[in-house]
Design a protein around this motif. Structure first.
Motif, PDB file in Angstrom:
ATOM      1  N   ALA A 154       0.771  -1.069  -0.008  1.00 39.33           N
ATOM      2  CA  ALA A 154      -0.048   0.019   0.043  1.00 39.33           C
ATOM      3  C   ALA A 154       0.945   1.282   0.091  1.00 39.33           C
ATOM      4  CB  ALA A 154      -0.943  -0.013   1.137  1.00 39.33           C
ATOM      5  N   GLY A 155       0.607   2.070  -0.850  1.00 44.19           N
ATOM      6  CA  GLY A 155       1.389   3.181  -1.028  1.00 44.19           C
ATOM      7  C   GLY A 155       2.836   3.263  -1.718  1.00 44.19           C
ATOM      8  N   VAL A 156       3.431   1.983  -1.998  1.00 41.15           N
ATOM      9  CA  VAL A 156       4.708   1.900  -2.697  1.00 41.15           C
ATOM     10  C   VAL A 156       4.601   2.064  -4.053  1.00 41.15           C
ATOM     11  CG1 VAL A 156       6.809   0.187  -2.885  1.00 41.15           C
ATOM     12  CG2 VAL A 156       5.496   0.442  -0.561  1.00 41.15           C
ATOM     13  N   VAL A 157       5.482   2.865  -4.569  1.00 43.62           N
ATOM     14  CA  VAL A 157       5.769   3.197  -5.722  1.00 43.62           C
ATOM     15  C   VAL A 157       7.034   2.457  -6.390  1.00 43.62           C
ATOM     16  CG1 VAL A 157       5.774   4.832  -7.750  1.00 43.62           C
ATOM     17  CG2 VAL A 157       4.479   5.269  -5.644  1.00 43.62           C
ATOM     18  N   ARG A 158       6.893   1.697  -7.665  1.00 42.97           N
ATOM     19  CA  ARG A 158       8.237   1.547  -8.140  1.00 42.97           C
ATOM     20  C   ARG A 158       8.508   2.283  -9.296  1.00 42.97           C
ATOM     21  NH1 ARG A 158      10.187  -4.722  -8.901  1.00 42.97           N
ATOM     22  NH2 ARG A 158       9.791  -4.791  -6.372  1.00 42.97           N
ATOM     23  N   PHE A 159       9.842   2.268  -9.351  1.00 38.68           N
ATOM     24  CA  PHE A 159      10.477   2.887 -10.506  1.00 38.68           C
ATOM     25  C   PHE A 159      11.589   1.964 -11.252  1.00 38.68           C
ATOM     26  CE2 PHE A 159       9.500   6.095  -7.429  1.00 38.68           C
ATOM     27  CZ  PHE A 159       8.722   7.285  -8.228  1.00 38.68           C
TER      28      PHE A 159
ATOM     29  N   LEU B 269      33.664   4.922  -8.597  1.00 41.18           N
ATOM     30  CA  LEU B 269      32.261   4.643  -9.629  1.00 41.18           C
ATOM     31  C   LEU B 269      31.360   5.901  -9.543  1.00 41.18           C
ATOM     32  CD1 LEU B 269      33.073   1.679  -8.222  1.00 41.18           C
ATOM     33  CD2 LEU B 269      30.935   0.941  -9.307  1.00 41.18           C
ATOM     34  N   THR B 270      30.855   6.344 -10.451  1.00 36.47           N
ATOM     35  CA  THR B 270      29.964   7.605 -10.542  1.00 36.47           C
ATOM     36  C   THR B 270      28.579   7.212 -11.157  1.00 36.47           C
ATOM     37  OG1 THR B 270      31.955   9.006 -10.545  1.00 36.47           O
ATOM     38  CG2 THR B 270      29.810   9.870 -11.214  1.00 36.47           C
ATOM     39  N   PHE B 271      27.756   7.572 -10.673  1.00 34.47           N
ATOM     40  CA  PHE B 271      26.100   7.297 -11.290  1.00 34.47           C
ATOM     41  C   PHE B 271      25.283   8.399 -11.333  1.00 34.47           C
ATOM     42  CE2 PHE B 271      26.132   6.614  -6.847  1.00 34.47           C
ATOM     43  CZ  PHE B 271      25.095   7.072  -6.184  1.00 34.47           C
ATOM     44  N   ASP B 272      24.724   8.546 -12.221  1.00 33.80           N
ATOM     45  CA  ASP B 272      23.431   9.463 -12.618  1.00 33.80           C
ATOM     46  C   ASP B 272      22.364   8.629 -13.206  1.00 33.80           C
ATOM     47  OD1 ASP B 272      21.669  11.323 -12.969  1.00 33.80           O
ATOM     48  OD2 ASP B 272      23.135  12.484 -14.295  1.00 33.80           O
ATOM     49  N   ASN B 273      21.619   7.930 -12.114  1.00 32.26           N
ATOM     50  CA  ASN B 273      20.609   6.998 -12.709  1.00 32.26           C
ATOM     51  C   ASN B 273      19.279   7.437 -12.405  1.00 32.26           C
ATOM     52  OD1 ASN B 273      22.422   5.024 -12.858  1.00 32.26           O
ATOM     53  ND2 ASN B 273      22.273   4.073 -11.276  1.00 32.26           N
ATOM     54  N   VAL B 274      18.273   7.186 -13.714  1.00 29.14           N
ATOM     55  CA  VAL B 274      16.867   7.448 -13.509  1.00 29.14           C
ATOM     56  C   VAL B 274      16.131   6.388 -13.757  1.00 29.14           C
ATOM     57  CG1 VAL B 274      15.140   8.700 -15.327  1.00 29.14           C
ATOM     58  CG2 VAL B 274      17.698   9.574 -14.821  1.00 29.14           C
ATOM     59  N   GLY B 275      15.115   6.530 -12.977  1.00 28.22           N
ATOM     60  CA  GLY B 275      14.078   5.461 -13.001  1.00 28.22           C
ATOM     61  C   GLY B 275      12.750   5.928 -13.167  1.00 28.22           C
TER      62      GLY B 275
ATOM     63  N   GLU C 275       6.576  10.964 -11.547  1.00 28.01           N
ATOM     64  CA  GLU C 275       6.600  10.218 -12.837  1.00 28.01           C
ATOM     65  C   GLU C 275       8.108   9.497 -12.708  1.00 28.01           C
ATOM     66  OE1 GLU C 275       4.525   9.109 -14.812  1.00 28.01           O
ATOM     67  OE2 GLU C 275       2.943  10.471 -13.768  1.00 28.01           O
ATOM     68  N   GLN C 276       9.009   9.934 -11.954  1.00 27.36           N
ATOM     69  CA  GLN C 276      10.496   9.686 -12.037  1.00 27.36           C
ATOM     70  C   GLN C 276      11.408   9.852 -10.737  1.00 27.36           C
ATOM     71  OE1 GLN C 276      12.682  11.594 -15.609  1.00 27.36           O
ATOM     72  NE2 GLN C 276      13.762  12.562 -14.109  1.00 27.36           N
ATOM     73  N   LEU C 277      12.339   9.072 -10.576  1.00 29.83           N
ATOM     74  CA  LEU C 277      13.127   9.302  -9.478  1.00 29.83           C
ATOM     75  C   LEU C 277      14.705   9.254 -10.271  1.00 29.83           C
ATOM     76  CD1 LEU C 277      13.540   6.944  -6.206  1.00 29.83           C
ATOM     77  CD2 LEU C 277      15.429   7.149  -7.646  1.00 29.83           C
ATOM     78  N   ARG C 278      15.610  10.144  -9.391  1.00 34.57           N
ATOM     79  CA  ARG C 278      16.813  10.282  -9.983  1.00 34.57           C
ATOM     80  C   ARG C 278      17.808  10.353  -8.899  1.00 34.57           C
ATOM     81  NH1 ARG C 278      18.910  15.118 -14.037  1.00 34.57           N
ATOM     82  NH2 ARG C 278      21.063  14.275 -14.467  1.00 34.57           N
TER      83      ARG C 278
END
Length: 201
Positions: free
Chosen positions: A15-20, A190-196, A155-158
């Motif tokens: 309940a209430g959990v959003v997946r990206f 390691l460097t990351f810039d990830n979009v879900g 809509e998006q997680l970064r």
């Protein structure tokens, strides 16, 4: 305000959990090695781009409970980028795949969170501390800490950040390339810039 996600790889109460779902084509994940030794001043500090990876992040946007992250990287997907001679590029990639990562024996690199905490910067922006298990070269390192800046909307997680690893923690042997003139240090960055992107259901 600091909120701490309950440990757990999957949410028990959805309940209430959003997946990206991780969008690799919009994301950037790189690994940089650093030259050492007599020729380090003239050697190349190779940067590897990870072209293929998959995974997800999930969170309850209201309470930030049940947050979790999992990322899987095919070890063979690393490629050298930047200004480097083609001959050296081919040798470095072959050495990395066959002798360093041994991708035939250990095809996947997997990170899975066990605990996530966030502190709010502004509306929709957070500092995150992500603790989890990283499996690389057949070795799992537990309680790896990663810090990131996270932005979140409907809509998006970064997530953006960087962290370092030591190759010997994963029983990776350091090798020389380019005729023995280039050897890398034990620590890599390691460097990351990830979009879900938000998924339904």
């Amino acid at each position: 305000m600091i909120v701490v996600a309950q440990p757990g790889k999957e949410s028990e109460n959805k309940a209430g959990v959003v997946r990206f779902q991780l969008a690799s084509e919009q994301s950037r994940l790189t690994v940089q090695a650093f030259a050492e030794g007599l020729f380090s001043a003239f050697g190349h500090n190779p940067v590897f781009a990870i072209r293929e990876f998959s995974g997800y992040a999930q969170v309850n946007p209201e309470t930030f409970s049940d947050a979790a992250v999992k990322i899987t990287v095919p070890a063979s997907s690393l490629v050298v980028i930047g200004d480097i001679k083609e001959k050296d590029r081919i040798e470095i990639e072959r050495t990395m795949r066959e002798e360093v990562l041994e991708v035939a024996k250990y095809p996947d690199i997997v990170f899975e969170s066990t605990n996530i905490s966030l502190s709010r910067i502004t509306q929709g922006r957070y500092r995150a501390r992500i603790i989890g298990d990283l499996t690389l070269h057949g070795v799992t390192q537990s309680n790896l800490w990663i810090y990131a800046e996270v932005s979140l909307n409907d809509e998006q997680l970064r997530a953006q950040g960087e962290f370092s690893l030591k190759q010997n923690d994963f029983q990776i042997k350091r090798v020389s390339v380019a005729g023995g003139t280039l050897k890398v240090k034990n620590e890599v960055k390691l460097t990351f810039d990830n979009v879900g992107l938000r998924t339904e259901g």
